[in-house]
Write an enzyme that holds these catalytic residues in place. Structure first.
Site, PDB file in Angstrom:
ATOM      1  N   GLY A 237       0.784  -1.230   0.000  1.00 50.91           N
ATOM      2  CA  GLY A 237       0.000   0.000   0.000  1.00 50.91           C
ATOM      3  C   GLY A 237       0.815   1.279   0.000  1.00 50.91           C
ATOM      4  N   PRO A 272       4.677  -4.746  -0.840  1.00 48.73           N
ATOM      5  CG  PRO A 272       6.789  -3.763  -1.085  1.00 48.73           C
ATOM      6  CD  PRO A 272       6.055  -4.823  -0.331  1.00 48.73           C
ATOM      7  NE  ARG A 313      -3.722   3.237 -10.448  1.00 45.84           N
ATOM      8  CZ  ARG A 313      -3.652   4.400  -9.866  1.00 45.84           C
ATOM      9  NH1 ARG A 313      -3.196   5.447 -10.505  1.00 45.84           N
ATOM     10  NH2 ARG A 313      -4.009   4.516  -8.602  1.00 45.84           N
ATOM     11  CE1 TYR A 317      -9.517   1.664  -8.328  1.00 42.54           C
ATOM     12  CE2 TYR A 317      -7.660   1.977  -9.804  1.00 42.54           C
ATOM     13  CZ  TYR A 317      -8.500   1.147  -9.091  1.00 42.54           C
ATOM     14  OH  TYR A 317      -8.301  -0.198  -9.142  1.00 42.54           O
ATOM     15  CB  CYS A 343     -17.743   4.305 -27.854  1.00 37.23           C
ATOM     16  SG  CYS A 343     -17.109   4.455 -29.515  1.00 37.23           S
ATOM     17  CD  GLU A 344     -17.877   2.986 -21.530  1.00 34.60           C
ATOM     18  OE1 GLU A 344     -18.418   3.743 -20.707  1.00 34.60           O
ATOM     19  OE2 GLU A 344     -18.175   1.791 -21.654  1.00 34.60           O
TER      20      GLU A 344
HETATM   21  N1  LLP Z   1      -1.191  -7.036  -0.534  1.00 31.73           N
HETATM   22  C1  LLP Z   1      -2.511  -7.251  -0.706  1.00 31.73           C
HETATM   23  C2  LLP Z   1      -3.182  -8.270   0.084  1.00 31.73           C
HETATM   24  C3  LLP Z   1      -3.222  -6.473  -1.633  1.00 31.73           C
HETATM   25  O1  LLP Z   1      -4.530  -6.666  -1.795  1.00 31.73           O
HETATM   26  C4  LLP Z   1      -2.543  -5.476  -2.385  1.00 31.73           C
HETATM   27  C5  LLP Z   1      -3.257  -4.647  -3.358  1.00 31.73           C
HETATM   28  C6  LLP Z   1      -1.162  -5.317  -2.183  1.00 31.73           C
HETATM   29  C7  LLP Z   1      -0.510  -6.107  -1.243  1.00 31.73           C
HETATM   30  C8  LLP Z   1      -0.332  -4.321  -2.942  1.00 31.73           C
HETATM   31  O2  LLP Z   1      -0.758  -3.012  -2.794  1.00 31.73           O
HETATM   32  P1  LLP Z   1       0.189  -1.834  -3.349  1.00 31.73           P
HETATM   33  O3  LLP Z   1       1.475  -1.878  -2.571  1.00 31.73           O
HETATM   34  O4  LLP Z   1       0.440  -2.094  -4.783  1.00 31.73           O
HETATM   35  O5  LLP Z   1      -0.588  -0.603  -3.131  1.00 31.73           O
HETATM   36  N2  LLP Z   1      -5.793  -1.203  -8.880  1.00 31.73           N
HETATM   37  C9  LLP Z   1      -5.603  -0.275  -7.792  1.00 31.73           C
HETATM   38  C10 LLP Z   1      -4.855  -0.914  -6.641  1.00 31.73           C
HETATM   39  C11 LLP Z   1      -5.522  -2.145  -6.114  1.00 31.73           C
HETATM   40  C12 LLP Z   1      -4.701  -2.794  -5.044  1.00 31.73           C
HETATM   41  C13 LLP Z   1      -5.262  -4.078  -4.612  1.00 31.73           C
HETATM   42  N3  LLP Z   1      -4.503  -4.742  -3.615  1.00 31.73           N
HETATM   43  C14 LLP Z   1      -4.894   0.963  -8.313  1.00 31.73           C
HETATM   44  O6  LLP Z   1      -4.574   1.025  -9.500  1.00 31.73           O
HETATM   45  O7  LLP Z   1      -4.691   1.920  -7.561  1.00 31.73           O
END
Ligand code: LLP
Length: 415
Positions: A237, A272, A313, A317, A343-344
């Site tokens: 995250g 990450p 994205r 979002y 087409c959106e």
């Molecule tokens: N661990 C778990 C259990 C997760 O569900 C996720 C992301 C991560 C790690 C990695 O998160 P990161 O470090 O990449 O933030 N598509 C969205 C993000 C969805 C993330 C889902 N889970 C976007 O483009 O912002």
């Protein structure tokens, strides 16, 4: 990593225009140049401290990127048998893998049990029951961590917030305790760790520290009952800057969040995804048409050859990615919405950007290395863009452009 030479943007020693030109038309092109620097810059655990980075494969699952992660010593966080297959194909081993996700199927559990992964991050009582039954049937012992929903607000977009009680992820503290007691009493299950993931693009450390403390409280309660936990997995995250805003400071994370795990003699796992790859990738796209406003209330549209099917994205979002013209031109700057051919109305890559644009100009959409290609689709009959990996002065295609033939092959003759 990205910089300007003779005023044109390049990645490492390669001009982005050279990559686009090598790809034919339409050149909605992707560079998956992956930062090797990130993991080197990571704060080290204190002497005797144990830590593991399990790269979240979902962020960018290209085999070349997974190989790079392996080279750098990372493990992997996966959420499907498909991702596990990818890790294995890239040369990873089961013991490098933790398996998250709320919906693990019987087939996925069986596969992961046979491969011998490091840990199942279990998300419900029903999943624990299924895991135990499958392990017993296959005469294996399933390594278990319970994903706790710490009920903290990560302060991020609601679609990527995962650690609040109304989210589908993880279980409440009381349920987690029951699950550990059950696992500890089963010959088919072995308690290994405890985990959470509070959301994505998280900037504040407070929610991480609060989640950590919830988890450590459970570790203490279990220890008093003679159930010991070896690792604490705080998920991923870590926020990155997409358009000049601050990202998460990992040094401070090390001091204010990770240290609390090391001081207990527990191993820390982090997962990450975005942090390791987002800034390493750009989406390259060319301007097809400029459509200027002609009456009050209209907007200026730069219609480009990449779309929401390439980079979802912004549409999903309302994410803001920096966009720049790759090469200088003489046009007067104007405020543009950069939109795709799909087409959106929601098909935009960027809104309200002051850019100097000409038709045919090549644009770079930054921050596309994570959740770019993996979220792409064939919507509107569009083939997926190729991926290119840059290293020093060299680049190579690590995923070729998808053809119509690739798409039609799955449908036979449609009868
Ligand atoms: N661990 C778990 C259990 C997760 O569900 C996720 C992301 C991560 C790690 C990695 O998160 P990161 O470090 O990449 O933030 N598509 C969205 C993000 C969805 C993330 C889902 N889970 C976007 O483009 O912002």
């Amino acid at each position: 990593m990205f910089g300007r030479r003779d005023n044109a943007i390049g990645v490492e020693d390669v001009p982005l225009a050279a990559i686009a030109e090598s790809g034919g038309t339409p050149p909605s092109f992707y560079t998956g140049e992956c930062s090797r620097r990130r993991p080197r810059r990571r704060p080290r655990p204190p002497a005797g401290g144990r830590a593991r980075i399990c790269y979240a494969v979902k962020a960018n699952a290209n085999l070349a990127i997974l190989r790079l992660m392996l080279e750098l010593g990372a493990g992997f966080d996966i959420v499907s048998a498909g991702e596990l297959q990818r890790v294995l194909r890239a040369g990873g081993a089961g013991e490098d893998v933790v398996f998250s996700g709320v919906g693990k199927s019987v087939a996925e559990i069986d596969f992961a049990l046979k491969v011998g992964i490091r840990c199942f991050n279990v998300e419900s009582e029903a999943e624990l029951e299924r895991l135990e039954a499958r392990a017993r049937l296959l005469s294996r012992v399933a390594p278990v961590s319970v994903r706790v929903n710490p009920d903290v607000d990560a302060g991020t977009h609601p679609y990527i917030s995962t650690g609040r009680r109304e989210n589908k992820f993880g279980v409440a503290e009381g349920t987690a305790l029951d699950m550990y007691r059950r696992a500890a009493g089963s010959h088919a299950l072995e308690v290994r760790g405890i985990d959470c993931h509070i959301g994505s693009q998280v900037l504040e450390l407070g929610p991480y520290a609060a989640a950590r403390d919830r988890l450590l409280g459970i570790v203490d309660t279990l220890a008093a009952e003679g159930i010991s936990i070896d690792h604490v997995d705080l998920g991923g995250g870590f926020a990155v800057p997409y358009d000049g805003e601050p990202g998460l400071d990992v040094e401070t994370y090390g001091r204010e969040v990770a240290a609390g795990v090391f001081s207990r003699g527990l191993e820390l796992i982090v997962e990450p995804g975005r942090y390791l790859v987002a800034e390493a990738g750009v989406l390259l796209t060319r301007v097809e048409y400029l459509k200027r406003a002609t009456r009050e209330g209209q907007r200026n549209f730069a219609v480009v050859d990449a779309a929401m099917n390439d980079l979802l994205r912004p549409a999903l979002y309302e994410a803001r990615h920096a966009v720049e013209a790759v090469e200088p031109n003489d046009a007067a700057p104007l405020r543009w919405d950069v939109v795709g051919p799909v087409c959106e109305t929601g098909d935009f890559l960027a809104m309200d950007r002051d850019l100097a644009l000409t038709e045919g100009a090549l644009l770079a959409v930054f921050g596309a290395g994570a959740y770019g290609m993996v979220l792409s689709s064939n919507y509107n009959g569009r083939g997926r863009a190729p991926e290119v990996l840059v290293s020093g002065g060299e680049f190579r295609v690590v995923r070729r452009r998808e053809t119509l033939g690739d798409q039609l092959a799955l449908e036979g003759e449609g009868r």
